[in-house]
Design an enzyme around this catalytic site. Structure first.
Site, PDB file in Angstrom:
ATOM      1  CG  ASP A 193      15.214 -35.488   3.737  1.00 15.30           C
ATOM      2  OD1 ASP A 193      14.881 -36.331   4.609  1.00 15.30           O
ATOM      3  OD2 ASP A 193      15.457 -35.974   2.385  1.00 15.30           O
ATOM      4  CD  GLU A 230      17.136 -38.380  10.035  1.00 16.14           C
ATOM      5  OE1 GLU A 230      15.908 -38.205   9.852  1.00 16.14           O
ATOM      6  OE2 GLU A 230      17.845 -38.290   9.333  1.00 16.14           O
ATOM      7  CG  ASP A 286      13.309 -42.237   2.886  1.00 15.37           C
ATOM      8  OD1 ASP A 286      12.572 -41.074   2.610  1.00 15.37           O
ATOM      9  OD2 ASP A 286      14.433 -41.994   3.021  1.00 15.37           O
TER      10      ASP A 286
END
Length: 798
Positions: free
Chosen positions: A406, A409, A484
């Site tokens: 997670d 990015e 999300d």
């Protein structure tokens, strides 16, 4: 006007006339008077690569996206020229390169029709601020052209009339118009006049795509740095374009079968007693589940590769006890490593100088969940090797079966842009660069390192990794989810579109946070979302946990029963889903097919967003609004059976389909043979001694497949698999099923239970392998029969 011998128009610079041409086997070079070089590589008869430089020489040719094992080779290559152009001809394409300005036009070699042509073609703008060029390409949009792809974009499936940005971005609670979001997959497919082509712009800088948004008849793409480097794929079928792109960028190995089961997740399940309470309730309520996830609270102060001694005093024992009950444990690992000299992972990374640095020397420091962190440079091979080694204790010792990456990015808190500054430096596998170039592949390289760690320490079992951020080719290493999302009906629609779009972009192993991550769904929304998620390759409920529970039993008994029903359907269909994954892994065929991919010649399909084909033969259309007792949906070409009523419907129409809360529009293609397992609470719970085949009659022919192996491990790579090809041929008074077998795997079952659905006649005789059998000998009853799995020919006559 002319400026410095370069043609200039509104700040853009253009190639001038070609002054020289050379050829070396499959690579052609065209050099212009103003120092532009076009390198054209013929990869296959239907795949061309176009690469440009404006400085007279090319940088090192390196890409993280391209799979080393992708297919190469062509049948025909011929180069001619006339006064105005060079003409490159392959077995599938004609490509004209115009001598005056390097513009290109590409045609179908069979009928001479235009497939794709440059408008302004390649042009660029010198970027004095960032350095290098802003590289640009514009194409003329053909009449009636539509566009698809670009990964996880949450907008309408058809991209026409829209503009997009590719920059991996932490996008909490994104909406249908949010752009960019988590992934950067710069590949799209265009369709016009019933012919499809694809373009993959392999540039990892911040890229943009405009599909007739700024100018009605122009499609363009550009990047803030790097090369104009793109691949052109020709179909003419859309599926051929998608499979060719997927072949170029790669597919994953087969996952363990349990990874295709149902997964349960929340931020966060802790302490151990809470985890055990959740898993026990699944078993008590007989709701199948294969994986339980631990979010960041399992760690000691959010330090990766640690365990909270308070919450999980003996993780190895807990993980084994969960495994004994059929649950595989999946844990989260983020890239941020807490700055703490007492923390061994940080200390080792610091000592070995493995963390990313700013341009003038200091380490890249950013706040994430643990507080201030440094971040590994996953673009260095030795750092990936180190990172892979960190999984030894988690996987080999404690027994964790999956890892969830997670925040990769990479996401950073409390800074503009929510990520690294542009001046951060990366090794880029020996091609040093700034974060401008490495940003979009950071998550990919983290997932790659994680995958190799799991593969090493979970061997001889298969690894399971899930990532939030991705670039083209990330599908080789990992599954993904859409990030999300929000517990709204709109997000249920978005999840459907994103899963289809990712499949069209080479990334099939994907799913959404069922029920929504942010906010709280009501029971109806959760049930409808489970119905959709049951037919997505990756099937996981996940929620932020700050608004209440989101387990299958969190609502009322009616909702619990609906949820159980659809998870059970998924578990029955596991051999069908696994076969679909095999076809994706081996043949590069997407596991989900938008209707436009299923039938591009029917223009009704070009703007359909809700309906899709799961695998090859199951048509799905989710209910995506409240209080619905059914919906209008489009049935594509062919003959289809209503899964619930067995009613037959002819496609090519929009129609109303009833679907109360415990139902969803599901149709099975006529002629399909659908393999089914008995319901299990987890993969491997039961020794399967009989496999069910649902055989749907068709007046005509249809092929189906069934792939099986040990469901884990690598014996399948030694031909220890079973691939059965079913050929069905039906008439008004006869049905014939033939089986062709391949592979050395011996299945656990000895018999097939065959359910004959939609027979237009009453069965009078049955022949198995050309021998008549007594109906009682095959336990014939209610159009069902039982035969040996060794049969190769079955004839049913009326």
């Amino acid at each position: 006007m002319i400026l410095n011998t370069q043609l200039e128009y509104k700040g853009n610079l253009f190639p001038t006339n070609i002054k020289s041409y050379s050829k070396e086997v499959d690579v052609l070079h065209f050099s212009t008077a103003n120092n532009v070089i076009l390198e054209l590589t013929v990869l296959r008869d239907s795949i061309l690569r176009f690469r440009y430089t404006t400085v007279g020489k090319f940088d090192n040719d390196f890409s993280y996206a391209i799979d080393d094992e992708s297919t190469r080779g062509y049948n025909h290559l011929e180069i001619e020229e006339d006064e105005e152009k060079y003409i490159i001809t392959t077995a599938k394409l004609i490509c004209n390169i115009f001598k005056s300005d390097l513009r290109k036009s590409i045609y179908d070699v069979k009928d001479g029709s235009v497939i794709c042509e440059d408008e302004l073609g390649f042009h660029w703008e010198e970027s004095y601020e960032l350095g290098g060029d802003i590289v640009k390409m514009s194409k003329t949009a053909q009449n009636g052209e539509s566009y698809y792809g670009l990964g996880d974009k949450p907008q309408h499936l058809n991209l026409k009339g829209r503009r997009f940005e590719n920059w991996a971005t932490d996008s909490y609670a994104f909406g249908k118009d949010t752009d960019p979001i988590y992934k950067a997959i710069p590949f799209y497919t265009g369709i016009h006049h019933n012919k499809a082509y694809g373009i993959f712009f392999d540039n990892t800088f911040r890229t943009y795509f405009d599909f007739c948004h700024e100018r009605r008849n122009v499609t363009s793409f550009w990047a803030q740095g790097g090369e104009m480097n793109y691949y052109f794929f020709y179909g003419p079928k859309m599926q051929d374009v998608v499979t060719a792109y997927t072949d170029l960028t790669g597919t994953p190995e087969l996952p363990p079968l349990w990874a295709l089961g149902y997964h349960q997740c929340k931020w966060s399940y802790y302490p151990e007693s809470n985890v055990k309470e959740i898993t026990q309730k699944f078993r008590d309520l007989k709701i199948p589940c294969d994986a339980i996830y631990l979010d960041i609270d399992y760690m000691e102060g959010f330090r990766c590769f640690t365990w909270s001694k308070d919450h999980f005093p003996d993780p190895k024992r807990m993980v084994k006890e969960l495994a004994d009950d059929g649950f595989k444990t999946v844990v989260i690992i983020d890239p941020g490593i807490k700055i703490d000299n007492e923390y061994s992972v940080f200390k080792e990374g610091l000592d070995k100088d493995y963390f990313c640095k700013r341009a003038d020397g200091p380490y890249m420091k950013g706040k994430v969940w643990p507080g201030e962190c440094y971040f590994p440079d996953f673009t260095r091979p030795e750092v990936r090797e180190w990172w892979a080694g960190l999984f030894k204790e988690l996987i080999e010792d404690i027994g964790v079966k999956g890892v969830w990456n997670d925040m990769n990015e990479p996401a950073v808190m409390d800074v503009p842009g929510k990520t690294f500054p542009n001046d951060v430096r990366h090794d880029y596998d020996g091609n040093p660069c700034s974060h401008q170039k490495a940003h979009n592949i950071y998550g990919m390289q983290m997932a790659r390192a994680t995958y190799h760690g799991l593969k090493r320490y979970n061997y001889p079992k298969r690894p399971f990794v899930i990532t939030r951020s991705a670039y083209a080719g990330t599908q080789r290493y990992t599954s993904t989810w859409m990030g999300d999302n929000v517990a709204t009906w709109e997000h249920l629609q978005i999840a459907n579109i994103q899963a289809q779009r990712l499949a069209l972009s080479g990334f099939s192993f994907a799913g959404s946070d069922i029920g929504g991550f942010a906010e709280q769904p009501n029971g109806e929304l959760y049930a409808r979302w489970i119905q959709l998620g049951a037919f997505h390759p990756f099937c996981r409920t996940h929620s932020s946990g700050d608004h209440g529970d989101q387990e299958p039993w969190a609502f009322d008994d009616e909702i619990t029963n609906v949820v159980r029903k659809f998870i059970e359907i998924r578990y029955q269909l596991l051999p069908y889903l696994y076969t679909s994954f095999y076809q994706y892994s081996q043949n590069k065929v997407p596991m989900l097919k938008s209707l436009v991919l299923f039938d591009q010649e029917d223009h009704q399909t070009h703007y359909r967003t809700d309906e899709f084909i799961c695998g090859e033969q199951i048509l799905i259309c989710p209910i995506n609004e409240p209080n619905a007792k059914g919906r209008r949906m489009y049935i594509p070409k062919g003959i289809w059976y209503n899964f619930w009523t067995k009613e037959i419907m002819t496609g090519g129409i929009e129609t109303w389909v009833d679907a109360d809360l415990d139902s969803m529009p599901i149709f099975i293609k006529a002629g399909a043979i659908i393999p089914k397992y008995p319901i299990q609470q987890y993969v491997g719970e039961k020794n399967i001694d009989q496999l069910t085949l649902d055989v749907y009659h068709k007046d005509g022919k249809e092929d189906s497949e069934l792939y099986e192996d040990a469901n884990d491990g690598y014996d399948y790579k030694k031909r220890r698999y079973s691939l059965k090809k079913f050929n069905l041929a039906g008439t008004k008074n006869k049905l014939i099923v033939r089986i062709h077998k391949r592979g050395k795997f011996i299945t656990s079952y000895d018999t097939f239970k065959i359910n004959l659905i939609g027979l237009p006649f009453k069965v009078k005789t049955i022949k198995v392998d050309n021998e008549y059998v007594e109906l009682k000998d095959v336990q014939f009853k209610n159009n069902s029969l039982v035969v040996s799995k060794e049969f190769t020919n079955l004839q049913i006559k009326g």
